[in-house]
Scaffold this active site. Structure first.
Site, mmCIF file in Angstrom:
data_model
loop_
_atom_site.group_PDB
_atom_site.id
_atom_site.type_symbol
_atom_site.label_atom_id
_atom_site.label_comp_id
_atom_site.label_asym_id
_atom_site.label_seq_id
_atom_site.Cartn_x
_atom_site.Cartn_y
_atom_site.Cartn_z
ATOM 1 N N HIS A 1 31.718 -14.843 70.928
ATOM 2 C CA HIS A 1 31.188 -14.872 72.296
ATOM 3 C C HIS A 1 31.828 -16.043 73.033
ATOM 4 O O HIS A 1 31.484 -17.193 72.763
ATOM 5 C CB HIS A 1 29.666 -15.004 72.272
ATOM 6 C CG HIS A 1 28.993 -13.830 71.611
ATOM 7 N ND1 HIS A 1 28.710 -12.669 72.281
ATOM 8 C CD2 HIS A 1 28.601 -13.629 70.326
ATOM 9 C CE1 HIS A 1 28.145 -11.802 71.440
ATOM 10 N NE2 HIS A 1 28.069 -12.356 70.251
ATOM 11 N N ASP B 1 30.490 -14.392 64.584
ATOM 12 C CA ASP B 1 29.469 -14.145 65.613
ATOM 13 C C ASP B 1 29.218 -15.443 66.386
ATOM 14 O O ASP B 1 28.080 -15.817 66.683
ATOM 15 C CB ASP B 1 28.167 -13.600 65.005
ATOM 16 C CG ASP B 1 27.199 -13.099 66.082
ATOM 17 O OD1 ASP B 1 27.579 -13.051 67.262
ATOM 18 O OD2 ASP B 1 26.053 -12.751 65.719
ATOM 19 N N HIS C 1 25.592 -3.215 67.076
ATOM 20 C CA HIS C 1 24.590 -4.262 66.810
ATOM 21 C C HIS C 1 23.336 -3.509 66.375
ATOM 22 O O HIS C 1 22.620 -2.961 67.196
ATOM 23 C CB HIS C 1 24.354 -5.058 68.102
ATOM 24 C CG HIS C 1 23.165 -5.974 68.083
ATOM 25 N ND1 HIS C 1 23.281 -7.328 68.228
ATOM 26 C CD2 HIS C 1 21.842 -5.737 67.957
ATOM 27 C CE1 HIS C 1 22.067 -7.890 68.189
ATOM 28 N NE2 HIS C 1 21.173 -6.940 68.029
ATOM 29 N N PHE D 1 18.815 -17.423 70.428
ATOM 30 C CA PHE D 1 19.405 -17.010 69.157
ATOM 31 C C PHE D 1 20.898 -17.324 69.189
ATOM 32 O O PHE D 1 21.565 -17.057 70.191
ATOM 33 C CB PHE D 1 19.256 -15.499 68.987
ATOM 34 C CG PHE D 1 17.858 -15.035 68.652
ATOM 35 C CD1 PHE D 1 17.391 -15.115 67.347
ATOM 36 C CD2 PHE D 1 17.035 -14.497 69.620
ATOM 37 C CE1 PHE D 1 16.119 -14.665 67.021
ATOM 38 C CE2 PHE D 1 15.756 -14.040 69.310
ATOM 39 C CZ PHE D 1 15.294 -14.126 68.005
ATOM 40 N N GLY D 2 21.432 -17.821 68.083
ATOM 41 C CA GLY D 2 22.879 -17.932 68.005
ATOM 42 C C GLY D 2 23.369 -19.206 67.340
ATOM 43 O O GLY D 2 22.693 -20.234 67.376
#
Lengths: 426, 313
Positions: free
Chosen positions: A64, A307, A181, A325-326
């Site tokens: 991302h 990710d 996903h 989230f992440g």
């Protein structure tokens, strides 16, 4: 023309299925010669890589970059710098930007920005549905012509199975993989971590492994029926790994990727409520982590993908329930893999490297460039013995949200050569 | 004398010695509440702030009175949960309270782990007054004090905790505390309200309430949130109260003098019938009194009360 001579390389090339010692001469952006005892000319820059591993350039198929829209979290400039430092020469940029990458102008924008600001190659992934809303499929033909290499609504599942069916069917026109996903939002139920012992004692709402398993089963059934190319993003459960394994045996066109945090960390890390452990899919319990490792070793999982999901401090310095989230993971992906899979689990190095090279390339259907004369000189150089502690403050990424902070890894990427140029390393 | 740990975030890692110290201290401080002038100077000059992100009347009042009986200066900060999104972060609120020379912060929050976050970033000592489904340590301490006062001990008691275990911080804190003290805890509720893998923590889970209550020394009923039914976690209030409500018949399965407890507020006629709630076996009101005593003890032990405090108490 600039010449670069790499001396004493220990080459590990999964494309050619070969491991050997050699020198490599690079002229401009191409590999000119691979042979022993090459002598430099008067203007040749020489780098001695004695003791280092030289591999074809690594690809991270799940990143991302946040641009356009969330430039406070990451930009193409900072994200590709982080990728290069992580040992990558190509990344696939996920389309959950603002606006979403669902039309050719947006794809074009990513490509232009990558050319002007990028350190390495950026391959745009386009959205499965317009606006990533899960309703109408986007223009795959036009998107592919513009340069999209895959299709994904990543960040959100395509909830409606009828829409997913049509997306898969229509993808046959362009033969691009559908990167799914897999998350049933009803089953996930707004949870913050893996449902199990630790969610129970921490009092956090759990996300059951079922939320993933059910959707993976659905998508595999759809792929079998339609014949589409399905790629499961960030696979994290024992159940879905088994589904993929069985599907592959049946000849269904399915591939899968796993993220380092899903094989190097368990949900026990959430104790203490460190929000840098909050990620979707969540860090799983021991038995799932074991299954992921096994599936990477046996090839059920084709690719390791970070990710990479950078966030601002403000997104993370809050109550666990409210944190985003992440994980900003592209700079620790290869080190985590070398430490856990190569050193601890004794995975053959050539197999491990294939999960970063030929594996992701085959997911995308790319003609993968191994190390051969005439090929573009994209190289990843590793030091298997280097021991270093992860320090988020040294990240090139704007996102400092990484749960490996403070952990020692053995084996690190030390140099990245992109198009014949040393972009990271001495 | 005092508690060495900076904060009290839960009972999971609190030792038997610490729990005993808190209960003994509470036992002796309780007497203050019966005095004509309910005030001792023990915590004069100490500042206690209650920071509540969730509506609560009894817990907050209990803490505030506990502080006032000990002469601490108490102040309260109410924060609507909705303002969390736009407003000041928890960490900044903590820094602000530190800057105002707060000694102890009492926090209640709907997000599990919020007290831990505050504790990590604040100089003041933090007491958890309930966070999400995580823990509510002072409730479990007051429950244990009540058991000890009535039954003389905690070790060896069979305690049945019945209701919505999944969403209950009271159940979790009691489970940890009672287990540490050597009680035999049985958790009981409908299968949809039992959290995953609780048995890995050593918990005994029974789905049938008759079985759970049988020969119990203590039957602790939990409040059932009516919104859980709307979320499909159980079919109806009618069925819930038939299968998981405490009535005379069920209570007769427990030991003859078994205690009936409830953290409140009660849904009379749902998880507990009125006759049982008001019966001689019910110690529900006493739990409230002991809540103040336990909180006085904690403020004393954590507030660095002067050394002659126990004498003046």
């Amino acid at each position: 023309m600039p010449q670069l001579l790499l001396k004493n390389c220990q080459i590990v090339d999964p494309a050619a299925k070969k491991e050997y010692f050699s020198d490599i001469l690079i002229i401009e952006n191409k590999i000119r010669t691979i042979a022993r005892d090459l002598q430099p000319g008067p203007d040749t820059k020489v780098i001695d890589l004695q003791g280092k591993i030289v591999a074809p350039g690594f690809i991270d198929i799940h990143v991302h970059l946040r641009e356009p829209g969330d430039e406070d979290k990451e930009t193409i400039a900072t994200g590709t710098m982080a990728a290069a430092r992580g040992g990558f020469t190509s990344v696939v940029a996920m389309p959950n930007t603002k606006p979403a990458i669902d039309n050719e102008a947006a794809v074009e924008y990513i490509k232009c920005k990558a050319l002007s600001d990028g350190i390495i190659e950026v391959l745009p992934c386009a959205a499965i549905t317009k606006g990533r809303k899960g309703e109408e499929i986007s223009e795959y033909g036009i998107l592919k012509k513009a340069g999209a290499v895959a299709l994904s609504d990543d960040g959100d599942p395509v909830a409606n199975p009828e829409v997913m069916r049509r997306a898969m069917e229509y993808s046959l026109l362009v033969n691009l993989p559908i990167i799914s996903h897999c998350e049933d939002k009803n089953l996930a139920g707004g949870g913050a971590m893996h449902e199990g012992y630790y969610s129970t004692i921490l009092g956090l709402k759990g996300i059951p492994c079922l939320a993933e398993d059910v959707q993976v089963a659905r998508d595999i059934a759809l792929a079998e029926y339609t014949g589409a190319k399905l790629h499961i993003a960030h696979i994290s459960t024992a159940g879905s790994v088994e589904l993929v394994r069985t599907a592959k045996k049946k000849g269904i066109r399915v591939t899968a990727e796993a993220a380092p945090h899903h094989f190097a960390l368990t949900d026990a890390e959430v104790v203490g409520y460190n929000t840098n452990t909050k990620v979707n899919p969540p860090l799983r319990s021991e038995e799932h982590v074991k299954a992921i490792i096994e599936a990477i070793l046996d090839g059920t999982i084709d690719a390791i993908a970070s990710d990479h999901a950078p966030h601002t401090v403000e997104n993370k310095n809050v109550e666990y329930d409210y944190a985003s989230f992440g994980i900003s993971g592209i700079e620790t992906s290869v080190a985590a893999a070398l430490d856990v899979l190569y050193h601890q689990k004794k995975m053959p190095l050539i197999d491990l490297i294939s999960r970063y090279t030929t594996g992701p390339a085959s997911v995308l259907g790319l003609d993968y460039q191994g190390l051969e004369p005439g090929r573009t000189a994209n190289l990843t150089i590793l030091d298997l013995e280097q021991i270093k502690r992860v320090d988020v403050n040294s990240f090139a990424s704007k996102g400092k949200n990484n749960p490996f902070h403070g952990r020692e890894f053995k084996g690190w990427p030390v140099m990245t050569i992109y198009q014949g140029k040393v972009v990271v390393g001495n | 004398m005092g508690i060495k740990r900076k904060d009290l975030l839960g009972l999971q890692n609190v030792t038997k010695q610490e729990i005993e110290l808190i209960l003994q201290t509470a036992d002796s401080l309780k007497e203050i509440m019966n005095r004509d002038i309910k005030k001792v100077p023990t915590l004069r000059g100490r500042t206690v702030v209650t920071l509540f992100y969730e509506p609560s009347t009894r817990t907050r009042t209990s803490f505030e009175l506990a502080g006032k009986f000990m002469s601490a200066d108490t102040s309260s900060l109410s924060v609507a949960t909705s303002s969390v999104v736009k407003g000041e972060t928890l960490i900044d609120t903590g820094k602000t309270l530190d800057a105002m020379a707060t000694d102890i912060v009492i926090i209640r929050h709907s997000a599990a782990g919020a007290p831990a976050l505050l504790a990590k970033t604040m100089k003041a000592r933090v007491i958890n007054a309930g966070d999400g489904y995580h823990e509510h340590p002072t409730q479990a301490l007051l429950d244990m004090l009540t058991m000890k006062q009535h039954l003389g001990k905690i070790e060896g008691l069979k305690v049945a905790i019945v209701g919505d275990i999944a969403h209950s911080r009271v159940a979790r804190s009691n489970f940890w505390g009672l287990t540490t003290m050597g009680a035999d805890v049985v958790l009981c509720g409908p299968p949809t309200l039992i959290p995953r893998d609780l048995t890995k923590a050593g918990a005994k889970i029974v789905l049938n309430m008759d079985e759970a209550v049988k020969d119990a020394d203590v039957v602790m009923m939990l409040r059932v949130q009516l919104e859980r039914q709307q979320k499909g976690l159980f079919p109806s209030i009618r069925e819930y109260s038939q299968f998981y409500g405490l009535n005379k018949e069920r209570l007769s399965l427990a030991k003859a003098n078994a205690l009936v407890m409830h953290p409140g507020p009660m849904n009379r006629g749902i998880e507990i019938t009125s006759d049982i709630a008001d019966s001689v076996q019910s110690v529900i009101e006493e739990q409230v009194t002991n809540g103040v005593a336990v909180r006085m003890a904690l403020l004393y032990l954590m507030g660095g009360g002067v050394s002659d405090a126990s004498a003046s108490a």
